[in-house]
Scaffold this active site. Structure first.
Site, PDB file in Angstrom:
ATOM      1  N   GLY A 196      23.086  17.810 -31.728  1.00  0.00           N
ATOM      2  CA  GLY A 196      23.549  18.705 -32.782  1.00  0.00           C
ATOM      3  C   GLY A 196      22.836  18.541 -34.093  1.00  0.00           C
ATOM      4  N   HIS A 456      21.274  36.416 -63.771  1.00  0.00           N
ATOM      5  CA  HIS A 456      22.504  36.931 -63.173  1.00  0.00           C
ATOM      6  C   HIS A 456      22.307  38.410 -62.805  1.00  0.00           C
ATOM      7  CE1 HIS A 456      26.794  37.644 -62.552  1.00  0.00           C
ATOM      8  NE2 HIS A 456      26.660  38.751 -63.276  1.00  0.00           N
TER       9      HIS A 456
END
Length: 482
Positions: A196, A456
């Site tokens: 994994g 932003h």
């Protein structure tokens, strides 16, 4: 008189970069490579898996298109076309590397190099791929000798090969490694993945998106165990939510052939699993078979890796080693930086490599990226720390993007607020981690990260928001209860 100032053995992301830099420094350079330039990364690893993962990502986006007000009918995928796209990208990039080597005057010799002394090698023809006619030849055995080469200095850059799983049945048809996965011509109905970590997790994400019933078996208590514990736990929850069966704390005891492959697992989730394909992704080992290291006097450690110093020198004069074969960090970008350092040192520059800030990325969905210390490692090293998490769900850009799963976690020193580690699971994590690597390299503090104006709306704001949270001044998530 040596034929070359420098001979590089292996043309992967460490070897070809070292060859180009050395040629730029005015050295005559030869490079011995078994197959197409670019090594495992460009041919059988980083690039082809990401090309196929991108196809899976597009498929998933179209499948969820109604969430965006877009409707697509009769959705399907063509797995041979996915592989064809991957092959085209690989060819374009490897041809590009070949062109760069030629443009810089590097002499490329196709073959398998075997040391006959510290700075002399015999070059042999390369045998067939161990995994089939269309498989990789980087681990193929040498055959007939072609020529001899001498050089003033040598760099060993032969990389690594998949590790073998030491259990009964691993040699059965249908049990493959990541190399063999590229030979699959269709998506398996039932897939068991052993391991994994990054390799196994990426293949799990890919085939689950294309409809495989995927079970992933990991012996540690969480997926991607090298990552911060919170990241591994989050990936496990995400995989489970998306239909992947996650068996942690579990090992494979045997594989048997019946009507299907029968995989017996032991441990926390003991059971028997039926699979059409078993993909073994339990790590990698150094690719030094038939290299003749003993003839050159080159020592290896107990795992077979070649120890080097911070200038990539081995214990033998004029012999250097870079990349996976050193065992330092089995990452393509580390190999490249080691290659640049070794080439500069050979050319007479006093350079050293710094491993303080090594970013890593795993291209699952959601993506994972990290740099610096995990929380457990920071505490074990004796640091008094402050940690903070900020979720993508609180970012406007993540919401508009349509993928707000995951978070960033920052670890910093309590007294000086220096950034010690950054760990991300979520959209574009592999791109966002660069800010964390730069912060650690420049010894930035939480204040400096928080005071940097971020555009932003962007995903990149998450670093600033997490720094504000660590300072106890969160703006876009609720403050902790006092």
């Amino acid at each position: 008189m040596p034929e070359f100032d420098l001979l590089v053995i292996g043309g992967g992301p460490g070897g070809y970069v070292a060859a180009i830099r050395a040629a730029q420094r005015g050295l005559s350079v030869g490079l011995v490579e078994k197959e197409r330039p670019g090594g495992v990364c460009l041919n059988w690893g980083c690039i082809p898996t990401k090309a196929m993962l991108r196809s899976a990502e597009v498929f998933q986006t179209v499948r969820d298109a109604a969430d965006y007000g877009v409707y697509a009918d009769n959705l399907r995928f063509d797995f041979p076309a996915v592989r064809q796209r991957k092959d085209g990208i690989v060819k374009e990039l490897t041809d590009g590397v070949a062109g760069l080597l030629a443009a810089n005057g590097v002499t490329v010799i196709e073959g398998h190099a075997r040391f006959t002394g510290p700075t002399t090698v015999d070059v042999h023809e390369v045998g067939p791929s161990p995994v089939g006619p269309d498989g990789p030849r980087y681990a193929a055995a040498p055959t007939a000798q072609i020529r001899q080469i001498t050089a003033r200095d040598v760099i060993v850059a032969t990389g690594s090969v998949p590790a073998r799983l030491p259990v009964p049945g691993v040699e059965l048809p249908g049990v493959i490694t990541s190399d063999g996965a590229f030979g699959l011509t269709s998506v398996p109905d039932r897939l068991v993945i052993v391991g994994g970590s990054a390799v196994g997790a990426e293949w799990a994400s890919l085939f689950a998106t294309f409809g495989s019933d995927v079970t992933i078996v990991e012996m540690q208590d969480r997926l991607v165990p090298a990552e911060d514990g919170d990241i591994g736990a989050a990936l496990g929850r995400s995989f489970t939510k998306h239909g992947i069966t996650v068996l942690t704390g579990t090992t494979v005891a045997s594989i048997a052939q019946g009507e299907a492959l029968r995989v017996t697992v032991e441990g926390k989730h003991a059971r028997e699993l039926d699979a059409d394909v078993v993909l073994v992704g339990v790590g990698r080992r150094p690719n030094t078979a038939d290299l003749g290291l003993d003839r050159a006097g080159i020592a290896t450690d107990e795992r077979g890796f070649i120890p080097v110093d911070d200038q990539l020198r081995t214990g033998v004069d004029h012999v250097y080693a870079i990349g996976d074969v050193t065992g330092r960090a089995l990452l393509a970008h580390v190999a490249s930086h080691q290659g640049l350092t070794a080439a500069d040192v050979i050319a007479g520059h006093d350079h050293r490599i710094d491993y303080t800030a090594i970013p890593a990325a795993t291209f699952t969905h959601p993506e994972i990226a990290s740099v610096g210390l995990t929380e457990a490692a920071a505490r074990a090293a004796g640091h008094d720390i402050v940690t903070a998490r900020f979720p993508f769900a609180a970012l406007g850009r993540a919401k508009t993007f349509g993928d707000a799963e995951g978070f960033i976690k920052i670890i910093a020193g309590q007294q000086h607020q220096e950034v010690l580690g950054v760990h991300i699971i979520g959209p574009s994590a592999s791109d966002l981690i660069t800010e964390g690597a730069l912060a650690i390299t420049l010894e930035a503090t939480l204040d400096e990260l928080a005071d940097t104006i971020h555009a932003h709306p962007t995903l990149g704001e998450i670093g600033m928001e997490a720094a504000l949270t660590a300072l106890g001044l969160p703006v876009h998530i609720a403050p902790r209860q006092r």
